[in-house]
Design an enzyme around this catalytic site. Structure first.
Site, PDB file in Angstrom:
ATOM      1  N   ASP A  45      36.249  90.434  15.645  1.00  0.00           N
ATOM      2  CA  ASP A  45      35.729  90.122  14.559  1.00  0.00           C
ATOM      3  C   ASP A  45      35.711  90.793  13.228  1.00  0.00           C
ATOM      4  OD1 ASP A  45      33.550  91.000  16.124  1.00  0.00           O
ATOM      5  OD2 ASP A  45      31.917  90.189  14.361  1.00  0.00           O
TER       6      ASP A  45
ATOM      7  N   HIS B  69      33.912  93.981  12.298  1.00  0.00           N
ATOM      8  CA  HIS B  69      33.091  95.053  14.460  1.00  0.00           C
ATOM      9  C   HIS B  69      34.570  95.277  14.699  1.00  0.00           C
ATOM     10  CE1 HIS B  69      29.558  93.364  17.255  1.00  0.00           C
ATOM     11  NE2 HIS B  69      29.812  94.509  16.890  1.00  0.00           N
TER      12      HIS B  69
ATOM     13  N   GLU C  24      27.292  89.633   8.288  1.00  0.00           N
ATOM     14  CA  GLU C  24      27.568  88.538   9.035  1.00  0.00           C
ATOM     15  C   GLU C  24      28.309  87.486   8.171  1.00  0.00           C
ATOM     16  OE1 GLU C  24      28.229  88.170  12.289  1.00  0.00           O
ATOM     17  OE2 GLU C  24      26.855  89.958  13.368  1.00  0.00           O
TER      18      GLU C  24
ATOM     19  N   HIS D  28      31.356  91.093  10.121  1.00  0.00           N
ATOM     20  CA  HIS D  28      31.364  90.227  11.104  1.00  0.00           C
ATOM     21  C   HIS D  28      31.593  89.034  10.984  1.00  0.00           C
ATOM     22  CE1 HIS D  28      28.495  93.447  13.147  1.00  0.00           C
ATOM     23  NE2 HIS D  28      28.532  93.543  12.109  1.00  0.00           N
TER      24      HIS D  28
HETATM   25 ZN   LIG Z   1      30.459  90.877  15.061  1.00  0.00          ZN
END
Ligand SMILES: [Zn+2]
Length: 197
Positions: A177, A167, A131, A49
């Protein structure tokens, strides 16, 4: 998407994942936003992400706050939409490469949302989420690629990960993303020859 092409993995990784699913070198910040994985789940998907709060601003700790349900939603006008939102990811890699972990890899973090991969829904059940602090409009840092590579290689040693996806690939109409600036080929080369496009 990267697909595993070699099931044997012999590289020695520098990061350690303990038996409880925590990375010993990560800074641990506990998120309440997780549930147990369904019984007998194979963790076979890694999801990449990007995220920034506010968008494209990397100066604050707001992502860390959000994942701990401690975000001051009055701190920025764009945060109003985040009020009451309960989300998390297993890992966050900040711009300087620093690694944070919020949920054990053995548990189900709330990072993918409504999602489907190759006909299997609820990707949170069987995936690990990472992330990268970033956005769709600027490059990621060398330090982030370095940390992501080390983390991924460690995860590959502990979990039967078969695919690595963005993602956007598992929630295509909802999410963009990690975005066009994420260099998949650079990432693929950095995790040895275990995966191919
Ligand atoms: Zn994401």
């Amino acid at each position: 998407m990267l697909k595993r092409i070699n099931s044997t993995f012999t590289s020695v990784a520098n990061l350690e994942i303990d038996a409880q699913g925590w990375c010993k070198q990560a800074q641990i910040l506990l998120s309440p936003n997780f549930t147990e994985r369904p019984a007998d789940t194979q963790v076979d998907l890694l999801v990449i992400h990007n995220m920034s709060l506010p968008e494209a601003d990397f100066s604050g700790d707001y992502i860390l706050d959000l994942f701990q349900n401690q975000l001051d939603c009055d701190a920025h006008p764009s945060f109003a939409d985040l009020r009451g939102l309960e989300v998390s990811s297993h890992f966050v890699i900040r711009r300087d490469g620093q690694l944070f972990q919020f949920v054990s890899c053995l548990a189900r973090a709330w990072h993918a949302g409504l999602s489907s991969f190759q006909g299997r829904e609820k990707c949170n059940d069987y995936s690990i989420g990472i992330e990268l602090e970033g956005c769709d409009t600027c490059p990621f840092t060398d330090a982030q690629y370095a940390s992501l590579s080390l983390l991924t290689m460690s995860l590959l040693q502990h979990f039967p990960i078969q695919h690595i996806v963005g993602h956007n690939e598992i929630a295509p109409r909802r999410k963009t993303d990690p975005g066009p600036f994420f260099e998949w080929s650079r990432f693929q080369q950095s995790i040895s020859k275990q995966f191919a496009f």
